[in-house]
Design a protein around this motif. Sequence first.
Motif, PDB file in Angstrom:
ATOM      1  N   ARG A 161       1.439   4.446  10.788  1.00  0.00           N
ATOM      2  CA  ARG A 161       0.400   3.649  11.470  1.00  0.00           C
ATOM      3  C   ARG A 161       0.757   2.172  11.550  1.00  0.00           C
ATOM      4  N   ASN A 162       1.758   1.742  10.819  1.00  0.00           N
ATOM      5  CA  ASN A 162       2.118   0.327  10.779  1.00  0.00           C
ATOM      6  C   ASN A 162       3.073  -0.002  11.930  1.00  0.00           C
TER       7      ASN A 162
ATOM      8  N   SER B 215       9.266   7.314   7.764  1.00  0.00           N
ATOM      9  CA  SER B 215       8.274   8.165   7.107  1.00  0.00           C
ATOM     10  C   SER B 215       8.755   9.600   6.914  1.00  0.00           C
TER      11      SER B 215
ATOM     12  N   ARG C 214       0.838  -1.204   0.000  1.00  0.00           N
ATOM     13  CA  ARG C 214       0.000   0.000   0.000  1.00  0.00           C
ATOM     14  C   ARG C 214       0.871   1.252   0.000  1.00  0.00           C
ATOM     15  N   THR C 215       1.930   1.244   0.781  1.00  0.00           N
ATOM     16  CA  THR C 215       2.845   2.381   0.802  1.00  0.00           C
ATOM     17  C   THR C 215       3.484   2.561  -0.569  1.00  0.00           C
TER      18      THR C 215
ATOM     19  N   ASP D 167       0.403  10.827   2.270  1.00  0.00           N
ATOM     20  CA  ASP D 167      -0.433   9.661   2.598  1.00  0.00           C
ATOM     21  C   ASP D 167       0.430   8.428   2.845  1.00  0.00           C
ATOM     22  N   ALA D 168       1.489   8.287   2.069  1.00  0.00           N
ATOM     23  CA  ALA D 168       2.407   7.163   2.286  1.00  0.00           C
ATOM     24  C   ALA D 168       3.048   7.261   3.665  1.00  0.00           C
TER      25      ALA D 168
ATOM     26  N   LEU E 298       1.010   4.266  -2.871  1.00  0.00           N
ATOM     27  CA  LEU E 298       0.853   5.692  -2.571  1.00  0.00           C
ATOM     28  C   LEU E 298       2.048   6.507  -3.054  1.00  0.00           C
TER      29      LEU E 298
ATOM     30  N   GLU F  26       1.846   8.705   6.310  1.00  0.00           N
ATOM     31  CA  GLU F  26       0.822   8.371   7.314  1.00  0.00           C
ATOM     32  C   GLU F  26       0.620   6.861   7.404  1.00  0.00           C
ATOM     33  N   THR F  27       0.580   6.191   6.266  1.00  0.00           N
ATOM     34  CA  THR F  27       0.403   4.734   6.248  1.00  0.00           C
ATOM     35  C   THR F  27       1.573   4.050   6.937  1.00  0.00           C
TER      36      THR F  27
END
Length: 170
Positions: free
Chosen positions: A137-138, A161, A118-119, A130-131, A122, A133-134
């Motif tokens: 959160r991981n 990040s 997903r990263t 957004d990447a 993005l 943030e993803t």
Amino acid sequence: MATAARATTSSNTHLTMSAEARQRLRNREQVRGYYNDMGGNRGNCTYGIGILAHRGPCTEEELQRPLSPAQVEASFAVAVREAERAVKRNVSRQLLTQEQFDALVSYAYNTGAGGASRTFELVNSGRLHDAAETMSRNIRTTVNGRRVVARGLIERRREESAPFRQTLRR
């Protein structure tokens, strides 16, 4: 939101993890034989420099299995190359800085290419914030069937990040 320059296909193929980032990754991970990544009899069976052996705790036999320094280093080198290939394969439309590439390699090294997918999507589409943030959160892992915060991942994700949160690109 600022983004790095757009590039055509395979724009990051010339990149490899920098020596500094490789050393930081090596220093961040465990350097030993088999161990459970959440300590005690919890987490996933891991060996060497943060290499996942399998999901779930190690067996007693695994915990006693010795590894030579050469085996540890060879496994580390292979895992870094696999993470580099995953970044290059999945991020082909977004030109990365060296710092961003290093961060994605570290992230993919830790999560696996599937965990970073997903990263990668993005970043590849230019959605860098957004990447970030993803990635941030991981910070959870599964222990005894429950998702729990792995405290050691909080600072790691902040560092990984960071290159995607910067507002100015050169």
